[in-house]
Scaffold this active site. Structure first.
Site, PDB file in Angstrom:
ATOM      1  N   SER A  99     -54.027 -21.930  88.824  1.00 51.21           N
ATOM      2  CA  SER A  99     -54.808 -21.460  87.672  1.00 51.21           C
ATOM      3  C   SER A  99     -54.618 -21.697  86.555  1.00 51.21           C
ATOM      4  O   SER A  99     -53.632 -21.186  86.053  1.00 51.21           O
ATOM      5  CB  SER A  99     -54.936 -20.047  88.114  1.00 51.21           C
ATOM      6  OG  SER A  99     -55.505 -19.126  86.918  1.00 51.21           O
ATOM      7  N   MET A 118     -58.862 -10.686  96.419  1.00 49.99           N
ATOM      8  CA  MET A 118     -58.251 -10.481  95.057  1.00 49.99           C
ATOM      9  C   MET A 118     -56.915  -9.582  95.228  1.00 49.99           C
ATOM     10  O   MET A 118     -57.341  -8.510  95.779  1.00 49.99           O
ATOM     11  CB  MET A 118     -59.111 -10.028  93.947  1.00 49.99           C
ATOM     12  CG  MET A 118     -60.271 -10.955  93.591  1.00 49.99           C
ATOM     13  SD  MET A 118     -59.667 -12.401  92.900  1.00 49.99           S
ATOM     14  CE  MET A 118     -58.517 -11.784  91.636  1.00 49.99           C
TER      15      MET A 118
HETATM   16  C1  DX5 Z   1     -57.400 -13.081  87.661  1.00 51.43           C
HETATM   17  C2  DX5 Z   1     -57.588 -14.612  88.082  1.00 51.43           C
HETATM   18  C3  DX5 Z   1     -56.461 -15.240  88.464  1.00 51.43           C
HETATM   19  C4  DX5 Z   1     -55.277 -15.198  87.824  1.00 51.43           C
HETATM   20  C5  DX5 Z   1     -53.900 -15.455  88.421  1.00 51.43           C
HETATM   21  O1  DX5 Z   1     -58.360 -12.470  87.085  1.00 51.43           O
HETATM   22  O2  DX5 Z   1     -58.655 -14.624  88.901  1.00 51.43           O
HETATM   23  O3  DX5 Z   1     -56.985 -16.586  89.304  1.00 51.43           O
HETATM   24  O4  DX5 Z   1     -55.358 -16.358  86.815  1.00 51.43           O
HETATM   25  O5  DX5 Z   1     -52.871 -15.444  87.572  1.00 51.43           O
HETATM   26  P1  DX5 Z   1     -51.301 -14.984  88.147  1.00 51.43           P
HETATM   27  O6  DX5 Z   1     -51.048 -15.945  89.210  1.00 51.43           O
HETATM   28  O7  DX5 Z   1     -50.629 -15.262  87.042  1.00 51.43           O
HETATM   29  O8  DX5 Z   1     -51.616 -13.592  88.756  1.00 51.43           O
END
Ligand code: DX5
Ligand code: ZN
Length: 236
Positions: A17, A146
């Site tokens: 991401s 999520m």
């Molecule tokens: C959160 C996003 C994720 C985030 C993940 O709202 O959808 O994709 O960027 O980041 P990490 O891996 O740092 O939790």
């Protein structure tokens, strides 16, 4: 386990991401993700309404599309995503991810993505039950579970989502075995194997890839090695 092409035999895919990346170095970081064996790039689009944060939009998706040969998935954390599906498809999104909670017309949004000939995924917030996908589940290429409340990178993995991942995988094995289960939020060397063991077939990782010692290639190598062998046991 029998040989075949079912979900149990699918290798685990990693989707860095870019929310956690240094945007000044985005081009070289994308190359490092490729070198590290990432399967696709995850772009988090936030509108300040559906989630309490603003991030990036069409120009970044276009830039990422030009900057990598990998497929680009666009995680739309925006209200009424159906308004922008065509734009994000044209910008280069190969997989468009809409939130179940963000639209009153999920079925229509899913079909819109299909008509655009893009892969279609629906994301579920932590409080949203799997049953809300009942009427679209056969149409999906992936479901994004999520494991944080969306809006920010670097949050803590919500472990109570593991039974939800398991339940979703079991339903998919019955109704749409080719559908991937992708998990997003708080994925690191400790949580990646837990998610994979529960049935995830793709993992989104921001902080643990872009803030990793050795950069994205090092981060991806460590994530992959701590999940080694687990993908084959998932979704029996
Ligand atoms: C959160 C996003 C994720 C985030 C993940 O709202 O959808 O994709 O960027 O980041 P990490 O891996 O740092 O939790
Ligand atoms: Zn995301």
């Amino acid at each position: 386990m029998s040989a075949g092409t079912g979900p149990a035999e699918r290798p685990l895919a990693f989707a860095p991401s870019i929310l956690a990346s240094d945007f000044l170095r985005l081009g070289e970081l994308l190359s490092e993700c490729e070198r590290g064996g990432a399967e696709r790039i995850h772009v988090d689009v936030m509108d300040g309404l559906f989630v309490p944060n603003l991030s990036m939009g069409l120009p970044i998706v276009e830039a990422v599309r030009r900057g990598t040969r990998l497929p680009v998935e666009v995680h739309l954390m925006i209200e009424r995503p159906e308004r922008y599906l065509e734009d994000f498809s044209r910008a280069g999104g190969d997989r468009l991810i809409v939130h179940q909670e963000a639209t009153d017309h999920l079925h229509r949004a899913v079909h819109q993505v299909r008509e655009l000939e893009r892969k279609v995924s629906v994301a579920l917030n932590p409080a949203t039950p799997v049953g809300t996908l009942d009427h679209v589940i056969e149409e999906l290429d992936s479901v994004l579970v999520m494991t944080v409340n969306p809006g920010f990178g670097g949050q803590k993995f919500i472990a109570s989502m593991l039974p939800k991942i398991r339940r979703l995988r079991a339903i998919l094995d019955e109704r749409n075995p080719a559908c991937e289960v992708e998990v997003d939020g708080g994925i690191d060397e400790r949580t990646a194997p837990l998610a994979a063991e529960a049935g995830a077939t793709a993992l989104v990782a921001g902080t643990s890839v872009f803030a990793a010692t050795g950069g994205p290639a090092g981060g991806l190598a460590r994530l992959r090695s701590c999940c080694a062998g687990i993908a084959h046991r998932a979704s029996r």
